[in-house]
Design a protein around this motif. Structure first.
Motif, PDB file in Angstrom:
ATOM      1  N   TRP A  46      14.295 -11.610  13.956  1.00 56.05           N
ATOM      2  CA  TRP A  46      13.504 -10.391  14.120  1.00 56.05           C
ATOM      3  C   TRP A  46      12.243 -10.395  13.274  1.00 56.05           C
ATOM      4  CZ3 TRP A  46      13.867  -7.414  18.061  1.00 56.05           C
ATOM      5  CH2 TRP A  46      13.259  -6.152  18.073  1.00 56.05           C
ATOM      6  N   THR A  47      12.328 -10.957  12.064  1.00 56.51           N
ATOM      7  CA  THR A  47      11.183 -10.914  11.163  1.00 56.51           C
ATOM      8  C   THR A  47      10.244 -12.092  11.342  1.00 56.51           C
ATOM      9  OG1 THR A  47      12.428 -12.049   9.421  1.00 56.51           O
ATOM     10  CG2 THR A  47      12.478  -9.640   9.432  1.00 56.51           C
ATOM     11  N   GLY A  48      10.744 -13.223  11.865  1.00 51.40           N
ATOM     12  CA  GLY A  48       9.899 -14.390  12.004  1.00 51.40           C
ATOM     13  C   GLY A  48       9.673 -15.065  10.660  1.00 51.40           C
ATOM     14  N   PRO A  49       8.705 -15.964  10.581  1.00 50.26           N
ATOM     15  CA  PRO A  49       8.482 -16.707   9.340  1.00 50.26           C
ATOM     16  C   PRO A  49       7.908 -15.871   8.208  1.00 50.26           C
ATOM     17  CG  PRO A  49       6.796 -17.238  10.969  1.00 50.26           C
ATOM     18  CD  PRO A  49       7.825 -16.400  11.674  1.00 50.26           C
ATOM     19  N   GLY A  50       7.440 -14.644   8.502  1.00 53.82           N
ATOM     20  CA  GLY A  50       6.822 -13.819   7.471  1.00 53.82           C
ATOM     21  C   GLY A  50       7.758 -13.405   6.346  1.00 53.82           C
ATOM     22  N   TRP A  51       9.069 -13.549   6.552  1.00 52.23           N
ATOM     23  CA  TRP A  51      10.010 -13.124   5.510  1.00 52.23           C
ATOM     24  C   TRP A  51       9.832 -13.936   4.227  1.00 52.23           C
ATOM     25  CZ3 TRP A  51      13.568 -16.502   3.368  1.00 52.23           C
ATOM     26  CH2 TRP A  51      13.732 -17.717   4.035  1.00 52.23           C
ATOM     27  N   ARG A  52       9.249 -15.132   4.338  1.00 49.45           N
ATOM     28  CA  ARG A  52       9.133 -15.992   3.167  1.00 49.45           C
ATOM     29  C   ARG A  52       8.225 -15.403   2.093  1.00 49.45           C
ATOM     30  NH1 ARG A  52       8.685 -19.873   7.381  1.00 49.45           N
ATOM     31  NH2 ARG A  52      10.543 -21.188   7.563  1.00 49.45           N
ATOM     32  N   ARG A  53       7.292 -14.549   2.494  1.00 45.67           N
ATOM     33  CA  ARG A  53       6.356 -14.005   1.510  1.00 45.67           C
ATOM     34  C   ARG A  53       7.064 -13.115   0.487  1.00 45.67           C
ATOM     35  NH1 ARG A  53       2.597  -9.156   3.841  1.00 45.67           N
ATOM     36  NH2 ARG A  53       2.117  -9.006   1.623  1.00 45.67           N
ATOM     37  N   TYR A  54       8.250 -12.613   0.825  1.00 49.40           N
ATOM     38  CA  TYR A  54       8.978 -11.741  -0.097  1.00 49.40           C
ATOM     39  C   TYR A  54       9.978 -12.504  -0.960  1.00 49.40           C
ATOM     40  CZ  TYR A  54       6.884  -8.222   2.870  1.00 49.40           C
ATOM     41  OH  TYR A  54       5.972  -7.458   3.559  1.00 49.40           O
ATOM     42  N   GLY A  55      10.300 -13.743  -0.591  1.00 46.99           N
ATOM     43  CA  GLY A  55      11.128 -14.605  -1.420  1.00 46.99           C
ATOM     44  C   GLY A  55      12.524 -14.073  -1.660  1.00 46.99           C
ATOM     45  N   TRP A  56      13.136 -14.607  -2.718  1.00 48.41           N
ATOM     46  CA  TRP A  56      14.514 -14.245  -3.029  1.00 48.41           C
ATOM     47  C   TRP A  56      14.648 -12.792  -3.444  1.00 48.41           C
ATOM     48  CZ3 TRP A  56      15.301 -12.415  -7.939  1.00 48.41           C
ATOM     49  CH2 TRP A  56      14.333 -12.726  -8.901  1.00 48.41           C
ATOM     50  N   TYR A  57      13.611 -12.245  -4.059  1.00 47.24           N
ATOM     51  CA  TYR A  57      13.679 -10.855  -4.516  1.00 47.24           C
ATOM     52  C   TYR A  57      13.729  -9.896  -3.331  1.00 47.24           C
ATOM     53  CZ  TYR A  57      12.318  -6.550  -6.936  1.00 47.24           C
ATOM     54  OH  TYR A  57      12.266  -5.267  -7.428  1.00 47.24           O
ATOM     55  N   GLY A  58      12.851 -10.111  -2.349  1.00 46.56           N
ATOM     56  CA  GLY A  58      12.873  -9.273  -1.159  1.00 46.56           C
ATOM     57  C   GLY A  58      14.167  -9.419  -0.376  1.00 46.56           C
ATOM     58  N   ALA A  59      14.680 -10.671  -0.322  1.00 51.48           N
ATOM     59  CA  ALA A  59      15.950 -10.893   0.384  1.00 51.48           C
ATOM     60  C   ALA A  59      17.091 -10.161  -0.308  1.00 51.48           C
ATOM     61  CB  ALA A  59      16.246 -12.388   0.450  1.00 51.48           C
ATOM     62  N   GLY A  60      17.083 -10.154  -1.636  1.00 51.98           N
ATOM     63  CA  GLY A  60      18.131  -9.447  -2.381  1.00 51.98           C
ATOM     64  C   GLY A  60      18.084  -7.947  -2.167  1.00 51.98           C
ATOM     65  N   LEU A  61      16.878  -7.371  -2.203  1.00 47.52           N
ATOM     66  CA  LEU A  61      16.750  -5.932  -1.964  1.00 47.52           C
ATOM     67  C   LEU A  61      17.202  -5.568  -0.545  1.00 47.52           C
ATOM     68  CD1 LEU A  61      13.275  -5.166  -3.617  1.00 47.52           C
ATOM     69  CD2 LEU A  61      15.537  -4.606  -4.517  1.00 47.52           C
ATOM     70  N   THR A  62      16.823  -6.403   0.416  1.00 45.79           N
ATOM     71  CA  THR A  62      17.222  -6.144   1.799  1.00 45.79           C
ATOM     72  C   THR A  62      18.736  -6.212   1.969  1.00 45.79           C
ATOM     73  OG1 THR A  62      15.128  -7.081   2.583  1.00 45.79           O
ATOM     74  CG2 THR A  62      16.915  -6.883   4.186  1.00 45.79           C
ATOM     75  N   ALA A  63      19.361  -7.189   1.303  1.00 42.52           N
ATOM     76  CA  ALA A  63      20.819  -7.319   1.391  1.00 42.52           C
ATOM     77  C   ALA A  63      21.510  -6.080   0.824  1.00 42.52           C
ATOM     78  CB  ALA A  63      21.279  -8.573   0.648  1.00 42.52           C
ATOM     79  N   ARG A 101       0.809  -1.212   0.000  1.00 47.08           N
ATOM     80  CA  ARG A 101       0.000   0.000   0.000  1.00 47.08           C
ATOM     81  C   ARG A 101       0.841   1.260   0.000  1.00 47.08           C
ATOM     82  NH1 ARG A 101      -3.988  -0.810   4.904  1.00 47.08           N
ATOM     83  NH2 ARG A 101      -4.565   1.290   4.282  1.00 47.08           N
ATOM     84  N   VAL A 102       2.154   1.132   0.123  1.00 44.20           N
ATOM     85  CA  VAL A 102       3.050   2.287   0.087  1.00 44.20           C
ATOM     86  C   VAL A 102       3.302   2.668  -1.365  1.00 44.20           C
ATOM     87  CG1 VAL A 102       5.304   3.164   0.715  1.00 44.20           C
ATOM     88  CG2 VAL A 102       4.136   1.584   2.232  1.00 44.20           C
ATOM     89  N   ARG A 103       2.916   3.837  -1.753  1.00 42.91           N
ATOM     90  CA  ARG A 103       3.057   4.267  -3.143  1.00 42.91           C
ATOM     91  C   ARG A 103       4.517   4.457  -3.512  1.00 42.91           C
ATOM     92  NH1 ARG A 103      -1.813   8.730  -3.906  1.00 42.91           N
ATOM     93  NH2 ARG A 103      -3.547   7.295  -3.441  1.00 42.91           N
ATOM     94  N   GLY A 104       4.851   4.076  -4.682  1.00 40.37           N
ATOM     95  CA  GLY A 104       6.218   4.200  -5.154  1.00 40.37           C
ATOM     96  C   GLY A 104       6.358   3.551  -6.514  1.00 40.37           C
ATOM     97  N   PRO A 105       7.565   3.535  -7.076  1.00 40.41           N
ATOM     98  CA  PRO A 105       7.769   2.902  -8.378  1.00 40.41           C
ATOM     99  C   PRO A 105       7.390   1.432  -8.323  1.00 40.41           C
ATOM    100  CG  PRO A 105       9.678   4.212  -7.717  1.00 40.41           C
ATOM    101  CD  PRO A 105       8.785   4.122  -6.525  1.00 40.41           C
ATOM    102  N   ARG A 106       6.744   0.968  -9.374  1.00 42.92           N
ATOM    103  CA  ARG A 106       6.343  -0.425  -9.433  1.00 42.92           C
ATOM    104  C   ARG A 106       7.540  -1.319  -9.668  1.00 42.92           C
ATOM    105  NH1 ARG A 106       0.653  -2.066 -11.823  1.00 42.92           N
ATOM    106  NH2 ARG A 106      -0.683  -0.596 -10.702  1.00 42.92           N
ATOM    107  N   PRO A 107       7.632  -2.444  -8.946  1.00 47.96           N
ATOM    108  CA  PRO A 107       8.755  -3.370  -9.167  1.00 47.96           C
ATOM    109  C   PRO A 107       8.578  -4.094 -10.490  1.00 47.96           C
ATOM    110  CG  PRO A 107       7.185  -4.293  -7.607  1.00 47.96           C
ATOM    111  CD  PRO A 107       6.724  -2.895  -7.880  1.00 47.96           C
ATOM    112  N   PRO A 108       9.656  -4.661 -11.020  1.00 50.97           N
ATOM    113  CA  PRO A 108       9.549  -5.415 -12.265  1.00 50.97           C
ATOM    114  C   PRO A 108       8.527  -6.540 -12.125  1.00 50.97           C
ATOM    115  CG  PRO A 108      11.842  -5.074 -11.661  1.00 50.97           C
ATOM    116  CD  PRO A 108      11.026  -4.625 -10.503  1.00 50.97           C
ATOM    117  N   GLY A 109       7.786  -6.795 -13.198  1.00 51.99           N
ATOM    118  CA  GLY A 109       6.739  -7.803 -13.155  1.00 51.99           C
ATOM    119  C   GLY A 109       7.190  -9.201 -13.488  1.00 51.99           C
ATOM    120  N   THR A 110       8.414  -9.355 -13.956  1.00 48.20           N
ATOM    121  CA  THR A 110       8.909 -10.677 -14.329  1.00 48.20           C
ATOM    122  C   THR A 110      10.159 -11.022 -13.528  1.00 48.20           C
ATOM    123  OG1 THR A 110      10.323  -9.811 -16.095  1.00 48.20           O
ATOM    124  CG2 THR A 110       8.025 -10.336 -16.663  1.00 48.20           C
TER     125      THR A 110
END
Length: 541
Positions: free
Chosen positions: A114-131, A5-14
């Protein structure tokens, strides 16, 4: 509040677009970290390695070693040197690789805890951005480049935070005790356990720290005697207090030329009072993430020396901000801590600009201590509904002997004369809003609703008591007590089998519904140029 819900540039769709974006970000981060900040050349790791080798192979004492060409040596308690003894069996290159791998593992463990099991919803892409975002954070860059132990201690402390938050308290406190035996800064977390009346966990932490210290005294009696009687009280062994990297209250005063210990003590006392009040409130409602984040902030402020790399203790605060629905605030503050801005005043911190700029990280830490959101805890979480002292609020069965209705019951009955709607007075009575303005949540809210039903306070129709309709990670719990056969319409009422009312259900028999919380990664940042730091200008700490 979800990141979606945070407005910003859309991430790549593929997936291909995501891979390309991550590769581009990784390349930019690599260029930035390799060229803009001056690498610290594993300075602190060289202190550890040289100290252990001098002790084991050279017959020297732990606190006699100095890095060649510098006045700096080992400054940790003796137990830290005992833990580092395996370095005497390997070469410096192997020790460097081992330190790098340990820090990476500790960072991954801290993020997972700190994040618990919820981190899985973001997958490898979210993990890469966080790194990529974490690689820009100056305290993390310095921790890796110095070869520091801060991340290992953070992971130990967050292990206890996880145990307390999930109700598995048997071994809670052991991680804090070990961390406090290695460095003194994490000892404040024992104070947190006392403030929140977690007596067992505080006893475990104290016992583990004492046992580790006693073990070090047996292994190195002379070093232990020297540290606890002399080295501990000599801050000059650590480095100059006015050095710009010292982002503690003492550092601010030192750069102003103020040497008054009394003034520093007063400021420390004020900070500790603020921390005790806010952390105690967070612990009382089961918000252990905020309680631990506040304690990390306070430890950095009250310590006489807080180098920039010690500020990894601020990381939990950014996660708390995001969970509380304030990702923009988290991102802005995080970005400042990526800029190395304080080094612009490396040579001269005088004047108004020097006072404000050279202490930028201290101001951020103070601001977070005062304004960090507190009370965001999932309603269905095991820690929800805990009372001070570790007791848990429990509901009384409606089949128990009913308590005679109070004198206020007739007035409440009159106010709730409309069928199908809950009386606002009844909801307030059931919610049991505390004097400090914090409503009961989770299991505590359910207990109070049950009490209201037993004592005669009517909660009719599909009256909904929301325990926390807040951002992602805070949980949304709805407790409804139904009466009659018609379901009230409106938000919060479902017409399916989970509806609060329906055929065959009498008053007070509506089912409570709790939606589980999900986690979100920390905020992102943008890099900026930084002034280099000389690695020989401060000591290992």
């Amino acid at each position: 509040m979800s990141l979606d819900r945070v407005r910003g540039p859309r991430p790549p769709g593929t997936d291909g677009g995501r891979v390309l974006l991550l590769l581009a970000l990784a390349a930019a981060v690599t260029v930035f970290t390799a060229t803009v900040p001056l690498l610290r050349d594993w300075f602190d790791l060289r202190v550890y390695y040289g100290t252990v080798n001098s002790w084991v192979h050279g017959g020297g004492h732990v606190y006699d070693y100095r890095v060649p060409g510098t006045p700096y040596g080992f400054t940790y308690p003796p137990f830290a040197a005992v833990l580092m003894l395996p370095m005497a069996l390997v070469g410096p290159g192997t020790a460097t690789v081992a330190a790098l791998l340990l820090n990476l593992a500790a960072l991954a463990a801290a993020a997972r805890l700190w994040t618990g099991p919820g981190w899985r919803r973001y997958g490898w892409y979210g993990a890469g951005l966080t790194a990529c975002a974490l690689a820009l954070f100056e305290p993390l860059r310095d921790t890796f480049s110095f070869g520091q132990v801060n991340l290992l201690l953070l992971a130990l402390v967050l292990t206890d935070a996880r145990l307390l938050a999930t109700g598995r308290t048997r071994w809670a406190g052991a991680g804090i005790g070990l961390a406090a035996a290695v460095k003194l800064t994490p000892a404040l977390f024992i104070g947190l356990l006392l403030v929140t009346r977690r007596w067992r966990a505080a006893a475990v932490a104290t016992g583990v720290a004492a046992a580790a210290t006693a073990l070090a005294a047996l292994a190195a009696p002379q070093a232990s005697r020297f540290y606890w009687t002399r080295a501990l009280w000599d801050t000059t062994r650590v480095g100059r207090l006015d050095y710009v990297s010292n982002q503690s209250l003492q550092g601010v005063l030192a750069r102003l030329g103020v040497e008054s210990r009394a003034l520093w003590a007063v400021l420390v006392l004020l900070v500790l009072c603020c921390w005790a009040r806010r952390a105690g409130r967070a612990g009382a409602v089961g918000d252990w993430r905020a309680a631990f984040a506040l304690t990390g902030l306070t430890a950095c402020l009250v310590s006489p020396v807080t180098w920039v790399h010690h500020l990894v203790w601020l990381l939990p605060s950014f996660a708390v901000l995001i969970r509380a629905g304030r990702p923009r605030v988290a991102g802005a503050l995080y970005a400042v801590l990526c800029t190395s801005v304080v080094w612009l005043w490396f040579d001269d911190a005088s004047g108004v600009d020097g006072f404000l700029g050279s202490n930028t990280y201290t101001w951020i830490t103070l601001g977070l201590l005062v304004w960090l959101p507190v009370g965001h805890v999932p309603a269905g979480h095991p820690s929800a509904g805990h009372l001070p002292g570790g007791r848990r609020a429990t509901s009384r069965s409606t089949s128990a002997t009913a308590v005679p209705p109070s004198a206020a019951a007739p007035a409440i009955n009159t106010a709730s004369s409309q069928p199908g709607k809950a009386s606002s007075a009844a909801v307030a009575e059931a919610a049991g809003v505390a004097a400090n303005g914090v409503p009961a949540t989770g299991a505590g809210a359910e207990a109070l609703v049950a009490d209201a039903v037993v004592t005669g306070a009517p909660v009719t129709g599909a009256g909904a008591l929301r325990a926390g309709d807040g951002p992602v990670g805070t949980g949304v719990g709805t407790v409804a007590a139904g009466a009659g056969t018609d379901c009230a319409s409106g938000p919060g009422c479902d017409s399916g089998p989970d509806c609060a009312s329906g055929p065959g259900r009498g008053p007070g028999q509506g089912r409570g519904r709790v939606r589980s919380a999900s986690s979100e990664p920390t905020g992102s940042t943008r890099p900026a140029a930084a002034n280099p730091q000389s690695s020989s200008s401060r000591a290992s700490s």
